[in-house]
Design an enzyme around this catalytic site. Structure first.
Site, PDB file in Angstrom:
ATOM      1  N   GLU A  82      45.535  43.635  45.754  1.00 57.78           N
ATOM      2  CA  GLU A  82      45.217  44.344  44.496  1.00 57.78           C
ATOM      3  C   GLU A  82      46.140  45.570  44.332  1.00 57.78           C
ATOM      4  O   GLU A  82      46.708  45.784  43.252  1.00 57.78           O
ATOM      5  CB  GLU A  82      43.735  44.763  44.559  1.00 57.78           C
ATOM      6  CG  GLU A  82      43.225  45.687  43.480  1.00 57.78           C
ATOM      7  CD  GLU A  82      41.744  46.078  43.757  1.00 57.78           C
ATOM      8  OE1 GLU A  82      40.898  45.177  43.912  1.00 57.78           O
ATOM      9  OE2 GLU A  82      41.453  47.286  43.829  1.00 57.78           O
TER      10      GLU A  82
ATOM     11  N   HIS B 222      42.328  41.247  50.223  1.00 58.77           N
ATOM     12  CA  HIS B 222      42.217  41.143  48.755  1.00 58.77           C
ATOM     13  C   HIS B 222      42.555  42.497  48.126  1.00 58.77           C
ATOM     14  O   HIS B 222      43.329  42.578  47.168  1.00 58.77           O
ATOM     15  CB  HIS B 222      40.802  40.704  48.363  1.00 58.77           C
ATOM     16  CG  HIS B 222      40.447  40.937  46.919  1.00 58.77           C
ATOM     17  ND1 HIS B 222      40.160  42.197  46.416  1.00 58.77           N
ATOM     18  CD2 HIS B 222      40.354  40.093  45.873  1.00 58.77           C
ATOM     19  CE1 HIS B 222      39.906  42.093  45.118  1.00 58.77           C
ATOM     20  NE2 HIS B 222      40.014  40.832  44.763  1.00 58.77           N
ATOM     21  N   ASN B 223      41.988  43.543  48.650  1.00 57.88           N
ATOM     22  CA  ASN B 223      42.247  44.863  48.075  1.00 57.88           C
ATOM     23  C   ASN B 223      43.695  45.295  48.283  1.00 57.88           C
ATOM     24  O   ASN B 223      44.289  45.918  47.405  1.00 57.88           O
ATOM     25  CB  ASN B 223      41.297  45.905  48.678  1.00 57.88           C
ATOM     26  CG  ASN B 223      39.930  45.867  48.026  1.00 57.88           C
ATOM     27  OD1 ASN B 223      39.505  44.827  47.540  1.00 57.88           O
ATOM     28  ND2 ASN B 223      39.237  46.988  48.017  1.00 57.88           N
TER      29      ASN B 223
ATOM     30  N   SER C 140      33.807  41.276  45.263  1.00 57.31           N
ATOM     31  CA  SER C 140      34.803  41.859  44.368  1.00 57.31           C
ATOM     32  C   SER C 140      34.473  41.573  42.920  1.00 57.31           C
ATOM     33  O   SER C 140      33.904  40.533  42.597  1.00 57.31           O
ATOM     34  CB  SER C 140      36.196  41.307  44.669  1.00 57.31           C
ATOM     35  OG  SER C 140      37.109  41.842  43.728  1.00 57.31           O
ATOM     36  N   GLY C 141      34.854  42.512  42.088  1.00 56.31           N
ATOM     37  CA  GLY C 141      34.691  42.310  40.651  1.00 56.31           C
ATOM     38  C   GLY C 141      34.119  43.525  39.946  1.00 56.31           C
ATOM     39  O   GLY C 141      33.869  43.482  38.742  1.00 56.31           O
TER      40      GLY C 141
ATOM     41  N   ASN D 245      32.053  47.754  51.059  1.00 58.94           N
ATOM     42  CA  ASN D 245      33.442  47.606  51.504  1.00 58.94           C
ATOM     43  C   ASN D 245      33.585  48.134  52.922  1.00 58.94           C
ATOM     44  O   ASN D 245      34.277  49.123  53.160  1.00 58.94           O
ATOM     45  CB  ASN D 245      34.377  48.384  50.568  1.00 58.94           C
ATOM     46  CG  ASN D 245      35.010  47.485  49.516  1.00 58.94           C
ATOM     47  OD1 ASN D 245      35.186  46.287  49.721  1.00 58.94           O
ATOM     48  ND2 ASN D 245      35.351  48.071  48.387  1.00 58.94           N
TER      49      ASN D 245
ATOM     50  N   HIS E  15      66.704  47.263  77.847  1.00 61.76           N
ATOM     51  CA  HIS E  15      65.544  46.508  77.368  1.00 61.76           C
ATOM     52  C   HIS E  15      65.777  44.997  77.378  1.00 61.76           C
ATOM     53  O   HIS E  15      64.867  44.249  77.051  1.00 61.76           O
ATOM     54  CB  HIS E  15      65.159  46.991  75.961  1.00 61.76           C
ATOM     55  CG  HIS E  15      64.624  48.387  75.952  1.00 61.76           C
ATOM     56  ND1 HIS E  15      63.509  48.753  76.647  1.00 61.76           N
ATOM     57  CD2 HIS E  15      65.080  49.524  75.362  1.00 61.76           C
ATOM     58  CE1 HIS E  15      63.280  50.048  76.477  1.00 61.76           C
ATOM     59  NE2 HIS E  15      64.223  50.538  75.699  1.00 61.76           N
TER      60      HIS E  15
ATOM     61  N   LYS F  82      38.252  40.471  52.361  1.00 57.42           N
ATOM     62  CA  LYS F  82      38.084  41.389  51.229  1.00 57.42           C
ATOM     63  C   LYS F  82      39.090  42.541  51.327  1.00 57.42           C
ATOM     64  O   LYS F  82      39.645  42.986  50.319  1.00 57.42           O
ATOM     65  CB  LYS F  82      36.644  41.935  51.186  1.00 57.42           C
ATOM     66  CG  LYS F  82      36.414  43.015  50.115  1.00 57.42           C
ATOM     67  CD  LYS F  82      36.765  42.485  48.727  1.00 57.42           C
ATOM     68  CE  LYS F  82      36.399  43.367  47.562  1.00 57.42           C
ATOM     69  NZ  LYS F  82      36.616  44.768  47.568  1.00 57.42           N
TER      70      LYS F  82
HETATM   71  C1  6PG Z   1      36.982  45.035  43.883  1.00 53.29           C
HETATM   72  C2  6PG Z   1      37.721  46.304  44.148  1.00 53.29           C
HETATM   73  C3  6PG Z   1      36.839  47.369  44.718  1.00 53.29           C
HETATM   74  C4  6PG Z   1      37.620  48.532  45.247  1.00 53.29           C
HETATM   75  C5  6PG Z   1      38.105  49.439  44.208  1.00 53.29           C
HETATM   76  C6  6PG Z   1      38.570  50.757  44.791  1.00 53.29           C
HETATM   77  O1  6PG Z   1      37.419  44.053  44.456  1.00 53.29           O
HETATM   78  O2  6PG Z   1      36.029  45.008  43.118  1.00 53.29           O
HETATM   79  O3  6PG Z   1      38.723  46.025  45.074  1.00 53.29           O
HETATM   80  O4  6PG Z   1      36.119  46.792  45.748  1.00 53.29           O
HETATM   81  O5  6PG Z   1      36.788  49.268  46.065  1.00 53.29           O
HETATM   82  O6  6PG Z   1      39.067  48.820  43.469  1.00 53.29           O
HETATM   83  O7  6PG Z   1      39.867  50.729  45.242  1.00 53.29           O
HETATM   84  P1  6PG Z   1      40.684  52.092  45.442  1.00 53.29           P
HETATM   85  O8  6PG Z   1      41.036  52.135  46.901  1.00 53.29           O
HETATM   86  O9  6PG Z   1      41.841  51.958  44.527  1.00 53.29           O
HETATM   87  O10 6PG Z   1      39.798  53.236  45.079  1.00 53.29           O
END
Ligand code: 6PG
Length: 476
Positions: free
Chosen positions: A189, A185-186, A128-129, A102, A452, A182
């Site tokens: 998430e 993506h997070n 991811s996964g 990451n 401004h 990615k």
């Molecule tokens: C994934 C996850 C992973 C991520 C963890 C940690 O796609 O498999 O996103 O890559 O590192 O979920 O996230 P935290 O910041 O919540 O610890």
């Protein structure tokens, strides 16, 4: 014979990726700084395929067919640089070094540029996964030079998750594009998890349901539009009982959420790009608030509530309102995340195909969901879509749930239940809908105290009012 691919760094993720390659029929050279992890991998899983155990990095590089394809799976940051530095003198021009950790995308850009100068392909790749995905099929987001994908892509596609026979892997774009995607993506998430958390909190406070009952509701939702990995696992977590106390597990877990940093990076990048990712930001800040122990302790004792009774008359109606609020807020979070991908794509010249990103997120990754099919379709209908929210499918879905969404946000406010991601997503939606925003007033304020200047709705040009003079308007 030489191995087709190499993996160095054999902690859980690297180990499982190596096994995944082997199980898919590729011969895999494996290396780890301390040889014991390499040996135990071969002891325990050697029968799954062809592994070539290598005790030194020199042996490892020598064991690979050309162009060499080397996957690094170590801690992001200095450890990655150390492995790259050790590999560079050993590899040849045209070899491909893949960083599957990451990494922060600016690091990937820097590394790619440095290796490009040496004729080495560097491919920063999102994976991811989690552990299970790495073994059984992750979603894979490779960046780096497009030429490298010809040799590497088919192997990555083979080990990736597949949905309807389509691999959850594609070349995202040059240099840091893969790690950028990615990262977003997070961020998504984080938003998705926070939204589910808010839905849970509202159902619990509003209907006095047990975690288990809420788990059942989520399991039900998982049969419809909201079907996703995160809803599915949330139901599992909510149904879990703590063996020590007999209480629901969620009630004995300390309510301080951690993070490793990808959500924070997403928000930092969004601020730099000027893209409002309010859902992701609220989710990231909600984790920060949860961990502000001193402020929470002080606040708990002295802050007034003035909250009304949170009594919900229509149980089924409320559950449905929470469901649509969750779905609509989720659409907003994704819309914002895709805007961020688009903005970065333009800034860095990455030419990222947003529909393809939704397609490779349909399986394998943490945010995999039925709903991603809808996003792919939306970008197929219009690759230049200015916002996911204005795709007819999403426009209609959100419109259908809109009054429920408004009810949930106002009920949460009246009852004093924090629902930052639900409410800020609704505010974002209403901002996009508004004919006029108070930004006009802000421009007036800025002009007043700092000259401004402002633009007018009815004339070209830039203007300033002589606030401390006779208050006439002049062209600036
Ligand atoms: C994934 C996850 C992973 C991520 C963890 C940690 O796609 O498999 O996103 O890559 O590192 O979920 O996230 P935290 O910041 O919540 O610890």
């Amino acid at each position: 014979t030489l191995a087709q691919i190499g993996v160095t760094g054999l902690s859980v993720m690297g180990r499982n990726l190596a096994r995944n390659f082997a199980r898919n029929g590729f011969s895999v050279a494996v290396h780890n700084r301390s040889a014991s992890k390499m040996e135990s991998l071969i002891d325990e899983h050697g029968s799954e395929g062809t592994f070539v155990g290598c005790a030194s990095l020199e042996d490892f590089v020598a064991a690979l067919e050309r162009p060499r394809k080397i996957i690094i799976m170590v801690q992001a940051g200095d450890a990655t640089d150390a492995v790259i530095d050790a590999l560079v003198p050993l590899v040849d021009q045209g070899d491909i070094i893949v960083d599957a950790g990451n990494a922060h995308f600016p690091d990937t850009r820097r590394r790619e540029a440095a290796l490009r100068d040496k004729g080495i392909h560097f491919v920063g790749t999102g994976v991811s996964g989690g552990e299970e995905g790495a073994l059984l099929g992750p979603s894979i987001m490779p960046g780096g030079p497009a030429e490298s994908y010809a040799a590497l892509g088919p192997m990555l596609e083979k080990i990736s998750a597949h949905v309807d026979g389509v691999p959850c892997c594609t070349h995202v774009g040059p240099d840091g594009a893969g790690h950028f995607v990615k990262m977003v993506h997070n961020g998504i998430e984080y938003a998705d998890m926070q939204l589910i958390g808010e839905a849970y909190a509202l159902l619990r406070a509003g209907l006095h349901l047990s975690p288990k009952e809420i788990g059942d509701i989520l399991a039900e939702w998982n049969k419809g539009d909201l079907e996703s990995y995160l809803i599915e696992i949330t139901a599992e977590v909510l149904k879990q009982t703590d063996a020590k106390t007999g209480k629901p597990l969620v009630d004995v877990i300390l309510d301080e959420a951690g993070q490793k940093g990808t959500g924070r990076w997403t928000v930092q990048s969004a601020l730099d790009l000027g893209v409002p990712v309010t859902g992701i930001a609220e989710a990231t800040f909600a984790r920060a608030i949860s961990s502000q122990t001193a402020q929470r302790e002080a606040g708990r004792d002295v802050l007034a509530s003035a909250a009304g009774d949170f009594h919900i008359g229509n149980r089924e109606g409320f559950i449905e309102d929470v469901r649509v609020a969750l779905y609509a807020s989720k659409v907003v979070a994704y819309a914002q995340g895709f805007d961020q991908i688009q903005a970065a794509s333009e800034q860095y010249g990455w030419h990222i195909d947003r529909g393809a990103m939704a397609r490779i997120w349909r399986g394998g990754c943490i945010i995999r969901a039925r709903f991603l099919n809808r996003i792919t379709e939306a970008y197929e209908r219009n690759p230049e879509l200015p916002s996911l929210l204005v795709d007819p499918y999403f426009t209609d879905i959100v419109a259908d749930g809109l009054s429920g969404w408004r009810r949930v946000v106002s009920q949460a406010a009246l009852a004093g239940i924090p629902a930052p991601a639900f409410s800020s997503s609704l505010a974002y939606y209403d901002s996009l809908r508004s004919e006029r925003l108070p930004a006009a007033l802000i421009q007036g304020q800025r002009d007043f105290f700092g000259a401004h200047t402002y633009k007018r709705v009815d004339r070209e040009g830039t203007f300033h009012t002589l606030w401390s003079g006779d208050r006439t308007e002049v062209e600036a």
